[in-house]
Design a protein around this motif. Structure first.
Motif, mmCIF file in Angstrom:
data_model
loop_
_atom_site.group_PDB
_atom_site.id
_atom_site.type_symbol
_atom_site.label_atom_id
_atom_site.label_comp_id
_atom_site.label_asym_id
_atom_site.label_seq_id
_atom_site.Cartn_x
_atom_site.Cartn_y
_atom_site.Cartn_z
ATOM 1 N N SER A 126 0.857 -1.182 0.000
ATOM 2 C CA SER A 126 0.000 0.000 0.000
ATOM 3 C C SER A 126 0.891 1.229 0.000
ATOM 4 C CB SER A 126 -0.901 -0.001 1.233
ATOM 5 O OG SER A 126 -1.417 1.292 1.459
ATOM 6 N N VAL A 127 0.716 2.113 -0.982
ATOM 7 C CA VAL A 127 1.544 3.316 -1.063
ATOM 8 C C VAL A 127 1.312 4.197 0.163
ATOM 9 C CG1 VAL A 127 1.996 5.422 -2.386
ATOM 10 C CG2 VAL A 127 1.666 3.253 -3.574
ATOM 11 N N ALA A 128 0.060 4.348 0.579
ATOM 12 C CA ALA A 128 -0.239 5.194 1.745
ATOM 13 C C ALA A 128 0.448 4.663 3.000
ATOM 14 C CB ALA A 128 -1.751 5.283 1.957
ATOM 15 N N ALA A 129 0.405 3.357 3.214
ATOM 16 C CA ALA A 129 1.045 2.766 4.395
ATOM 17 C C ALA A 129 2.565 2.906 4.312
ATOM 18 C CB ALA A 129 0.663 1.289 4.520
ATOM 19 N N MET A 130 3.131 2.728 3.122
ATOM 20 C CA MET A 130 4.579 2.846 2.960
ATOM 21 C C MET A 130 5.041 4.279 3.202
ATOM 22 S SD MET A 130 7.267 3.705 0.662
ATOM 23 C CE MET A 130 6.416 3.950 -0.855
ATOM 24 N N VAL A 131 4.282 5.258 2.694
ATOM 25 C CA VAL A 131 4.631 6.668 2.899
ATOM 26 C C VAL A 131 4.533 7.024 4.380
ATOM 27 C CG1 VAL A 131 3.918 9.047 2.412
ATOM 28 C CG2 VAL A 131 4.062 7.382 0.550
ATOM 29 N N THR A 132 3.502 6.545 5.047
ATOM 30 C CA THR A 132 3.353 6.791 6.485
ATOM 31 C C THR A 132 4.539 6.214 7.248
ATOM 32 O OG1 THR A 132 0.952 6.817 6.317
ATOM 33 C CG2 THR A 132 1.882 6.357 8.504
ATOM 34 N N VAL A 150 2.859 17.485 3.262
ATOM 35 C CA VAL A 150 1.498 17.219 2.799
ATOM 36 C C VAL A 150 1.496 15.899 2.047
ATOM 37 C CG1 VAL A 150 -0.392 18.058 1.350
ATOM 38 C CG2 VAL A 150 1.048 19.690 2.608
ATOM 39 N N ARG A 151 0.577 15.021 2.468
ATOM 40 C CA ARG A 151 0.436 13.716 1.812
ATOM 41 C C ARG A 151 -1.002 13.576 1.337
ATOM 42 N NH1 ARG A 151 2.888 10.517 6.822
ATOM 43 N NH2 ARG A 151 2.340 12.461 7.802
ATOM 44 N N ASN A 152 -1.161 13.376 0.054
ATOM 45 C CA ASN A 152 -2.487 13.197 -0.520
ATOM 46 C C ASN A 152 -2.451 11.945 -1.380
ATOM 47 O OD1 ASN A 152 -5.061 13.475 -1.447
ATOM 48 N ND2 ASN A 152 -4.656 15.237 -2.747
ATOM 49 N N ILE A 153 -2.607 10.804 -0.730
ATOM 50 C CA ILE A 153 -2.445 9.520 -1.412
ATOM 51 C C ILE A 153 -3.738 8.720 -1.298
ATOM 52 C CG2 ILE A 153 -1.103 7.392 -1.510
ATOM 53 C CD1 ILE A 153 1.048 9.037 0.121
ATOM 54 N N PRO A 154 -4.344 8.362 -2.417
ATOM 55 C CA PRO A 154 -5.544 7.515 -2.346
ATOM 56 C C PRO A 154 -5.223 6.191 -1.650
ATOM 57 C CG PRO A 154 -5.231 8.384 -4.571
ATOM 58 C CD PRO A 154 -3.990 8.721 -3.780
ATOM 59 N N ASP A 156 -6.313 3.257 -2.095
ATOM 60 C CA ASP A 156 -6.300 2.028 -2.896
ATOM 61 C C ASP A 156 -5.110 1.917 -3.849
ATOM 62 O OD1 ASP A 156 -7.149 4.117 -4.484
ATOM 63 O OD2 ASP A 156 -8.591 2.898 -5.604
ATOM 64 N N VAL A 157 -4.140 2.822 -3.767
ATOM 65 C CA VAL A 157 -2.982 2.774 -4.662
ATOM 66 C C VAL A 157 -1.933 1.831 -4.065
ATOM 67 C CG1 VAL A 157 -1.128 4.112 -5.721
ATOM 68 C CG2 VAL A 157 -3.403 5.108 -5.492
ATOM 69 N N SER A 158 -1.447 0.915 -4.898
ATOM 70 C CA SER A 158 -0.443 -0.048 -4.416
ATOM 71 C C SER A 158 0.511 -0.400 -5.554
ATOM 72 C CB SER A 158 -1.114 -1.311 -3.875
ATOM 73 O OG SER A 158 -1.771 -1.992 -4.919
ATOM 74 N N PHE A 159 1.573 -1.100 -5.188
ATOM 75 C CA PHE A 159 2.547 -1.608 -6.150
ATOM 76 C C PHE A 159 3.115 -2.897 -5.588
ATOM 77 C CE2 PHE A 159 4.983 0.948 -3.223
ATOM 78 C CZ PHE A 159 6.148 0.238 -3.023
ATOM 79 N N THR A 160 3.857 -3.614 -6.395
ATOM 80 C CA THR A 160 4.504 -4.847 -5.945
ATOM 81 C C THR A 160 5.969 -4.542 -5.684
ATOM 82 O OG1 THR A 160 2.973 -6.184 -7.228
ATOM 83 C CG2 THR A 160 5.023 -7.244 -6.522
ATOM 84 N N THR A 164 9.708 -2.474 3.179
ATOM 85 C CA THR A 164 10.748 -1.997 4.078
ATOM 86 C C THR A 164 11.788 -1.166 3.346
ATOM 87 O OG1 THR A 164 10.438 -3.936 5.482
ATOM 88 C CG2 THR A 164 12.494 -2.708 5.754
ATOM 89 N N TRP A 165 12.306 -1.707 2.245
ATOM 90 C CA TRP A 165 13.363 -0.998 1.514
ATOM 91 C C TRP A 165 12.827 0.214 0.770
ATOM 92 C CZ3 TRP A 165 17.959 -1.523 3.145
ATOM 93 C CH2 TRP A 165 18.343 -2.724 3.751
ATOM 94 N N CYS A 166 11.624 0.118 0.253
ATOM 95 C CA CYS A 166 11.032 1.286 -0.422
ATOM 96 C C CYS A 166 10.767 2.400 0.580
ATOM 97 C CB CYS A 166 9.752 0.886 -1.147
ATOM 98 S SG CYS A 166 10.053 -0.154 -2.594
ATOM 99 N N ALA A 167 10.285 2.050 1.784
ATOM 100 C CA ALA A 167 10.047 3.059 2.816
ATOM 101 C C ALA A 167 11.364 3.712 3.231
ATOM 102 C CB ALA A 167 9.355 2.428 4.026
ATOM 103 N N GLU A 168 12.404 2.930 3.339
ATOM 104 C CA GLU A 168 13.706 3.494 3.712
ATOM 105 C C GLU A 168 14.223 4.439 2.630
ATOM 106 O OE1 GLU A 168 18.193 2.119 4.918
ATOM 107 O OE2 GLU A 168 16.516 0.820 5.426
ATOM 108 N N ALA A 169 14.064 4.043 1.380
ATOM 109 C CA ALA A 169 14.506 4.911 0.278
ATOM 110 C C ALA A 169 13.721 6.220 0.287
ATOM 111 C CB ALA A 169 14.329 4.197 -1.060
#
Length: 179
Positions: A126-132, A150-154, A156-160, A164-169
């Motif tokens: 989940s992009v929103a969870a990863m950004v948080t 400011v975070r404005n993320i729907p 339902d947006v996700s990726f594969t 952990t590593w994407c959040a760190e980046a």
């Protein structure tokens, strides 16, 4: 078999131009494909090795810069008679040391990648969870600097990928932007 041994140990090219129709020709064709693929992989590995060496040299240089600045700053801190000036210099020194710490951690991660000791997962994120997750450790430093993120993320947006590593980046990008 002697020719294959020479290919594996001496890097010699393999040619089966003498072969004609039949099982030997099919085998020859498949072996030529294998040799070509191995040559491409070897070139790719050499390229990656060069990129890693460049990255390590860059990080080494980036570590030396704040360390040199910190060494030059210490005498200024010792000489500062004004308390506010001393506090400002100490904050700058803390920033430099934080930068060095981050660079060393990055260097260690690169070593883990090179050693194949780093595990990454590929699953829905989940992009929103990863950004948080990425921004949570920076909430206080952002607030202290008077920066509103400011975070404005729907939802339902996700990726594969590896959360952990994407959040760190992303955390590193936001931290660098903040600084």
């Amino acid at each position: 078999t002697a020719e294959i041994d020479e290919v594996l140990n001496l890097g010699r090219r393999l040619s089966f131009s003498d072969c004609r129709e039949g099982d030997v020709a099919v085998l020859a064709n498949e072996l030529e494909k294998m040799v070509a693929r191995l040559a491409r992989l070897t070139n790719q590995l050499e390229s990656e090795k060069g990129a890693l060496a460049d990255s390590l040299a860059d990080i080494s240089h980036q570590i030396r810069t704040p360390l040199t600045a910190a060494e030059l700053m210490l005498p200024a801190i010792e000489r500062a008679e004004d308390v506010e000036q001393r506090k400002q210099l100490v904050r700058e020194l803390e920033h430099l040391l934080g930068r060095v710490s981050w660079l060393v951690a990055t260097l260690l991660k690169m070593a883990k990648v090179d050693a194949g000791a780093l595990h990454m997962e590929s699953r829905p994120v989940s992009v929103a969870a990863m950004v948080t997750r990425a921004c949570a450790p920076l909430e206080v430093p952002l607030d202290l600097r008077g920066i509103t993120l400011v975070r404005n993320i729907p939802a339902d947006v996700s990726f594969t990928g590896d959360e952990t590593w994407c959040a760190e980046a992303l955390e590193n990008i936001v931290k660098n932007s903040m600084e």
